[in-house]
Design a protein around this motif. Structure first.
Motif, mmCIF file in Angstrom:
data_model
loop_
_atom_site.group_PDB
_atom_site.id
_atom_site.type_symbol
_atom_site.label_atom_id
_atom_site.label_comp_id
_atom_site.label_asym_id
_atom_site.label_seq_id
_atom_site.Cartn_x
_atom_site.Cartn_y
_atom_site.Cartn_z
ATOM 1 N N SER A 277 0.830 -1.213 0.000
ATOM 2 C CA SER A 277 0.000 0.000 0.000
ATOM 3 C C SER A 277 0.855 1.250 0.000
ATOM 4 O O SER A 277 0.535 2.235 -0.674
ATOM 5 C CB SER A 277 -0.927 0.003 1.227
ATOM 6 O OG SER A 277 -1.884 -1.020 1.127
ATOM 7 N N GLU A 278 1.949 1.207 0.739
ATOM 8 C CA GLU A 278 2.829 2.382 0.814
ATOM 9 C C GLU A 278 3.415 2.725 -0.553
ATOM 10 O O GLU A 278 3.628 3.898 -0.875
ATOM 11 C CB GLU A 278 3.951 2.118 1.818
ATOM 12 C CG GLU A 278 4.862 3.313 2.060
ATOM 13 C CD GLU A 278 5.949 3.018 3.066
ATOM 14 O OE1 GLU A 278 6.890 3.837 3.176
ATOM 15 O OE2 GLU A 278 5.877 1.970 3.740
ATOM 16 N N SER A 279 3.674 1.682 -1.368
ATOM 17 C CA SER A 279 4.291 1.927 -2.674
ATOM 18 C C SER A 279 3.271 2.303 -3.744
ATOM 19 O O SER A 279 3.658 2.722 -4.836
ATOM 20 C CB SER A 279 5.065 0.679 -3.123
ATOM 21 O OG SER A 279 4.181 -0.397 -3.358
ATOM 22 N N LEU A 280 1.959 2.158 -3.447
ATOM 23 C CA LEU A 280 0.932 2.423 -4.456
ATOM 24 C C LEU A 280 -0.020 3.555 -4.103
ATOM 25 O O LEU A 280 -0.541 4.225 -4.998
ATOM 26 C CB LEU A 280 0.108 1.141 -4.700
ATOM 27 C CG LEU A 280 0.834 -0.049 -5.332
ATOM 28 C CD1 LEU A 280 -0.069 -1.263 -5.344
ATOM 29 C CD2 LEU A 280 1.300 0.276 -6.737
ATOM 30 N N TYR A 281 -0.267 3.770 -2.828
ATOM 31 C CA TYR A 281 -1.288 4.734 -2.410
ATOM 32 C C TYR A 281 -0.965 6.144 -2.917
ATOM 33 O O TYR A 281 0.131 6.662 -2.708
ATOM 34 C CB TYR A 281 -1.392 4.752 -0.881
ATOM 35 C CG TYR A 281 -2.461 5.707 -0.374
ATOM 36 C CD1 TYR A 281 -3.804 5.356 -0.408
ATOM 37 C CD2 TYR A 281 -2.113 6.960 0.113
ATOM 38 C CE1 TYR A 281 -4.783 6.229 0.048
ATOM 39 C CE2 TYR A 281 -3.090 7.842 0.566
ATOM 40 C CZ TYR A 281 -4.427 7.470 0.534
ATOM 41 O OH TYR A 281 -5.385 8.339 0.970
ATOM 42 N N GLY A 282 -1.944 6.722 -3.612
ATOM 43 C CA GLY A 282 -1.791 8.086 -4.096
ATOM 44 C C GLY A 282 -0.849 8.246 -5.264
ATOM 45 O O GLY A 282 -0.555 9.375 -5.675
ATOM 46 N N LYS A 283 -0.350 7.139 -5.846
ATOM 47 C CA LYS A 283 0.601 7.198 -6.949
ATOM 48 C C LYS A 283 -0.124 7.104 -8.291
ATOM 49 O O LYS A 283 -1.294 6.746 -8.380
ATOM 50 C CB LYS A 283 1.619 6.049 -6.840
ATOM 51 C CG LYS A 283 2.474 6.056 -5.574
ATOM 52 C CD LYS A 283 3.478 7.191 -5.576
ATOM 53 C CE LYS A 283 4.386 7.144 -4.362
ATOM 54 N NZ LYS A 283 5.304 5.994 -4.370
ATOM 55 N N SER A 284 0.624 7.415 -9.353
ATOM 56 C CA SER A 284 0.140 7.209 -10.706
ATOM 57 C C SER A 284 0.803 5.935 -11.230
ATOM 58 O O SER A 284 2.038 5.866 -11.310
ATOM 59 C CB SER A 284 0.497 8.406 -11.600
ATOM 60 O OG SER A 284 0.046 8.188 -12.922
ATOM 61 N N VAL A 285 0.002 4.930 -11.553
ATOM 62 C CA VAL A 285 0.519 3.599 -11.892
ATOM 63 C C VAL A 285 0.032 3.193 -13.273
ATOM 64 O O VAL A 285 -1.125 3.461 -13.647
ATOM 65 C CB VAL A 285 0.042 2.560 -10.844
ATOM 66 C CG1 VAL A 285 0.616 1.183 -11.160
ATOM 67 C CG2 VAL A 285 0.419 2.993 -9.438
ATOM 68 N N MET A 286 0.916 2.541 -14.040
ATOM 69 C CA MET A 286 0.523 2.014 -15.351
ATOM 70 C C MET A 286 0.795 0.515 -15.400
ATOM 71 O O MET A 286 1.831 0.044 -14.926
ATOM 72 C CB MET A 286 1.268 2.708 -16.490
ATOM 73 C CG MET A 286 0.789 2.244 -17.876
ATOM 74 S SD MET A 286 1.487 3.194 -19.257
ATOM 75 C CE MET A 286 2.975 2.263 -19.599
ATOM 76 N N VAL A 287 -0.160 -0.236 -15.975
ATOM 77 C CA VAL A 287 -0.009 -1.670 -16.188
ATOM 78 C C VAL A 287 -0.057 -1.925 -17.682
ATOM 79 O O VAL A 287 -1.035 -1.580 -18.350
ATOM 80 C CB VAL A 287 -1.119 -2.468 -15.476
ATOM 81 C CG1 VAL A 287 -0.976 -3.961 -15.767
ATOM 82 C CG2 VAL A 287 -1.096 -2.213 -13.977
ATOM 83 N N THR A 288 1.007 -2.498 -18.231
ATOM 84 C CA THR A 288 0.986 -2.881 -19.645
ATOM 85 C C THR A 288 0.397 -4.278 -19.759
ATOM 86 O O THR A 288 0.533 -5.096 -18.853
ATOM 87 C CB THR A 288 2.404 -2.866 -20.248
ATOM 88 O OG1 THR A 288 3.183 -3.910 -19.649
ATOM 89 C CG2 THR A 288 3.082 -1.522 -20.019
ATOM 90 N N GLY A 289 -0.262 -4.551 -20.875
ATOM 91 C CA GLY A 289 -0.953 -5.825 -21.002
ATOM 92 C C GLY A 289 -2.081 -5.918 -19.985
ATOM 93 O O GLY A 289 -2.359 -6.990 -19.439
ATOM 94 N N ALA A 290 -2.757 -4.788 -19.743
ATOM 95 C CA ALA A 290 -3.747 -4.704 -18.673
ATOM 96 C C ALA A 290 -4.964 -5.586 -18.917
ATOM 97 O O ALA A 290 -5.712 -5.882 -17.982
ATOM 98 C CB ALA A 290 -4.202 -3.252 -18.503
ATOM 99 N N GLY A 291 -5.190 -6.009 -20.145
ATOM 100 C CA GLY A 291 -6.346 -6.846 -20.433
ATOM 101 C C GLY A 291 -6.076 -8.323 -20.334
ATOM 102 O O GLY A 291 -7.007 -9.131 -20.420
ATOM 103 N N GLY A 292 -4.811 -8.721 -20.132
ATOM 104 C CA GLY A 292 -4.478 -10.138 -20.026
ATOM 105 C C GLY A 292 -4.846 -10.711 -18.677
ATOM 106 O O GLY A 292 -5.310 -10.013 -17.778
ATOM 107 N N SER A 293 -4.618 -12.016 -18.510
ATOM 108 C CA SER A 293 -5.007 -12.674 -17.270
ATOM 109 C C SER A 293 -4.218 -12.143 -16.077
ATOM 110 O O SER A 293 -4.797 -11.853 -15.020
ATOM 111 C CB SER A 293 -4.832 -14.189 -17.400
ATOM 112 O OG SER A 293 -3.560 -14.503 -17.936
ATOM 113 N N ILE A 294 -2.883 -11.991 -16.233
ATOM 114 C CA ILE A 294 -2.065 -11.450 -15.139
ATOM 115 C C ILE A 294 -2.273 -9.947 -15.024
ATOM 116 O O ILE A 294 -2.458 -9.408 -13.920
ATOM 117 C CB ILE A 294 -0.576 -11.762 -15.371
ATOM 118 C CG1 ILE A 294 -0.340 -13.270 -15.331
ATOM 119 C CG2 ILE A 294 0.277 -11.073 -14.307
ATOM 120 C CD1 ILE A 294 -0.601 -13.917 -14.003
#
Length: 649
Positions: A277-294
């Motif tokens: 949570s500390e590394s993600l809360y309030g951050k701007s995050v991008m996931v590539t391959g966001a539609g895949g299973s993982i």
């Protein structure tokens, strides 16, 4: 004959049924009052005088009015519950008091014991007739239901039994408790057996299937429980987890096949949520391959840690649309207030990646975009290299240019001493990020390596399940092939955990316990679906397992580590690999050569470079690229890092 009469009565209109109920209660209450007086005066020839008759009639009419107010005549008899039971008790108590009051008002002879005796008679007659009718109506329906044994005698098991009793498909016949001391007890009118007597319970109760209703917070020896369930000759299914029930994603009586984590026979790995949570809360995050299973599961996990912005980067339009719609719904329902952006694009387009990262001020990238299906990548060598190697490189360079703080690569155990193109490209992608980590310190690069993900696209579990439902055979490549397994949520949690721990260039692996033999997994699924394997010793079995032979690039076993001296981390189930890496100058040279080979569609040169690049790539078969083979290209000659010739037939 009996069933036709019951069906005819059930076909009456509601007004007719209510009229019959009122008329029956008038008769029953009258009988109760007569019986109370007759018992008190110890004569069956008792007849009321004028005042007693008026009191009796007034009491009966007032009681009917009380039943109306309590809603007793609105209740459907075949579905009577404890609420109707309570209404009868209150109505009868009111009726007894009314008898006393009317006796006093009309100066009638009503001995003090009569209201008590009357109340008992009235309750027995009114309640008894209703519940007898309910039993008579429901009995044929109950017999038609599938009898089920509920494994788990906790709150979830009781809730499931109640829900199934009201349904039309299943009938609970007993419980199996994980606590041995509960054996031979009774819960909700149903017998309880211990796990040690599981087969006895199935036999004595004639159960047609077993339903797992285990409590989420209670520790369970899954391997021992599965071993006991496998011996049963009935299918084993499960109900949703408590988190799904609380979130409204499922109902308690949504019966389904065993969860994938149940098939693993071990408890799932839990992350340290505080660090994540500390590394993600309030951050701007991008996931590539966001539609895949993982990638999609990563997004589901990330959004619940409340980042400020979540960017979904995906080249499949439909997959992107689906995950965006789901995440927006989650954000709204759970009041997460996360801004979700759906971006179409390919990781092989560096300028597109850099523009997106800068536009949304992305601080962390989780790189899940990859071609991962071993035979398909084996048949499409150049495309596999483009997506897995150059896609990783271009996205990483874009991350550096955009000032991204953290970049996490989702890798695979097939990258360890790979025998296929997919594994070799993923190992090359690891080397690229390790080289970039040495070249600069602004962006922290880390890699997460894990085994086969059950439930993902191409996973064996959905394939086996479909084959079993179709009547078989179940196809396994080799009787001795083994794999490490984990679930999609586990893989995603590991990625998030590692992303928060990385300092630069590390390769993290999960301590996944013992590997699983694929043939044993297939047998387990056959047995847990209530079927029997068809073999030479059991020719009358239901499902046959057929061995098809290893596919191109496939090996009997996978490894998670190249070296033998992993280093521990803050998480007890996450290890850090100590493996060889290349300098950025060496990586850059190989990338330049791969670029030229790819541009000229030279599979010979491309695979030769992967072998030379210290990926430990050792192909175990001939070149399988479909276009290359169709064009009649010459058989290439490969060399490993020691100059040894590796010829592919």
């Amino acid at each position: 004959m009996r069933s036709s009469i019951v069906s005819s009565i059930l076909g009456w209109s509601r007004p007719v049924k209510r009229f019959v109920s009122v008329a029956a209660d008038l008769c029953l209450l009258s009988i109760a009052i007569w019986g109370a007086f007759a018992l008190r005066f110890e004569t069956f020839n008792w007849l009321p005088d004028g005042k007693q008759l008026v009191v009796s009639l007034a009491t009966v009419l007032v009681t009917i009015g009380a039943f109306v107010r309590l809603g007793l005549y609105r209740a459907v008899i075949r579905y009577l519950s404890e609420h109707a039971f309570l209404a009868i008790i209150v109505g009868v108590a009111f009726s007894s008091v009314a008898l006393i009051v009317f006796g006093f008002l009309f100066q009638a002879l009503v001995p003090r014991s009569v209201p008590v005796i009357y109340g008992a008679f009235a309750f027995l007659l009114v309640a008894g007739t209703r519940f007898s009718v309910r039993a008579a109506v429901r009995r044929p329906r109950e017999k038609a239901k599938n009898s089920v044994l509920i494994v788990g005698a906790g709150p979830k098991g009781l809730q499931l039994a109640s829900a199934l009793s009201q349904g039309v498909e299943y009938r609970p016949v007993g419980f199996v408790s994980l606590v041995s001391s509960n054996h031979r007890s009774v819960i909700g009118g149903l017998p309880v057996y211990s796990v040690e007597h599981l087969e006895k319970a199935v036999r004595e109760l004639d159960a047609s299937r077993a339903l797992l209703a285990l409590e989420d917070v209670v520790p369970v020896n899954r391997k021992q429980l599965l071993a006991a369930l496998e011996k049963l000759s009935i299918p084993v299914q499960t109900v949703p987890s408590m988190s799904e029930l609380v979130a409204g994603q499922a109902r308690i009586n949504d019966i389904r096949d065993l969860e994938i984590e149940d098939l693993l026979g071990r408890d799932p790995v839990r992350p340290d949520t505080a660090i994540v949570s500390e590394s993600l809360y309030g951050k701007s995050v991008m996931v590539t391959g966001a539609g895949g299973s993982i990638g999609s599961e990563l997004c589901r996990q990330i959004i619940r840690h409340k980042p400020k912005v979540l960017v979904l980067f995906e080249q499949s339009e439909f997959s992107l649309y689906s995950i965006e719609r789901e995440l927006r719904s989650i954000s709204q329902i759970e009041s997460l207030d996360v801004t979700v952006h759906a971006i179409l694009g390919s990781v092989t387009h560096r300028r597109r990646c850099e523009a997106v990262l800068k536009a949304f001020g992305v601080q962390a990238v989780y790189h899940a975009a990859a071609y991962k299906h071993v035979p398909l990548v084996e048949h499409n060598v150049i495309e596999g290299i483009q997506n897995n190697v150059f896609g990783t490189w271009h996205t990483a360079e874009a991350a550096i240019a955009a000032g991204v703080e953290r970049f996490v690569l989702i890798s695979t155990d097939k990258a360890v001493r790979p025998t296929n193109v997919m594994g070799a490209t993923k190992r090359m992608a690891e080397l690229v990020l390790q080289g970039l980590s040495q070249r600069q310190s602004q962006t922290v690069f880390s890699m997460v390596r894990f085994g086969n993900v059950l439930g993902s696209s191409g996973s064996v579990v959905p394939l086996f399940r479909d084959q079993i439902r179709d009547g078989g055979p179940v196809t396994v490549t080799h009787p001795d092939i083994i794999r490490y397994f984990m679930t999609i949520p586990e893989a995603s949690q590991l990625v998030l955990q590692a992303g928060s721990m990385g300092q630069g260039g590390e390769v993290y692996v999960l301590d996944m316990g013992e590997p699983v033999r694929i043939a044993d997994l297939a047998r387990k699924m056959i047995n847990l679906m209530g079927l029997e394997e068809k073999t030479t010793d059991s020719p009358d079995g239901d499902i046959e397992i057929v061995y098809t032979g290893l596919r191109p690039g496939e090996k009997l076993f996978e490894e998670l580590l190249i070296g033998d001296n992993p280093q521990g981390t803050a998480h007890p189930r996450i290890l850090m690999a100590r493996e060889v890496s290349l300098t950025w100058d060496e990586v850059e040279e190989y990338l330049g050569r791969l670029t030229r080979a790819s541009q000229s569609f030279d599979c010979k040169a491309a695979l030769n470079i992967l072998i030379e690049a210290r990926t430990a790539y050792s192909p175990n078969g001939g070149v399988a690229d479909l276009v290359w083979c169709k064009s009649g290209a010459e058989v290439p000659e490969y060399h490993d890092q020691d100059g040894k010739v590796l010829r592919l037939s």
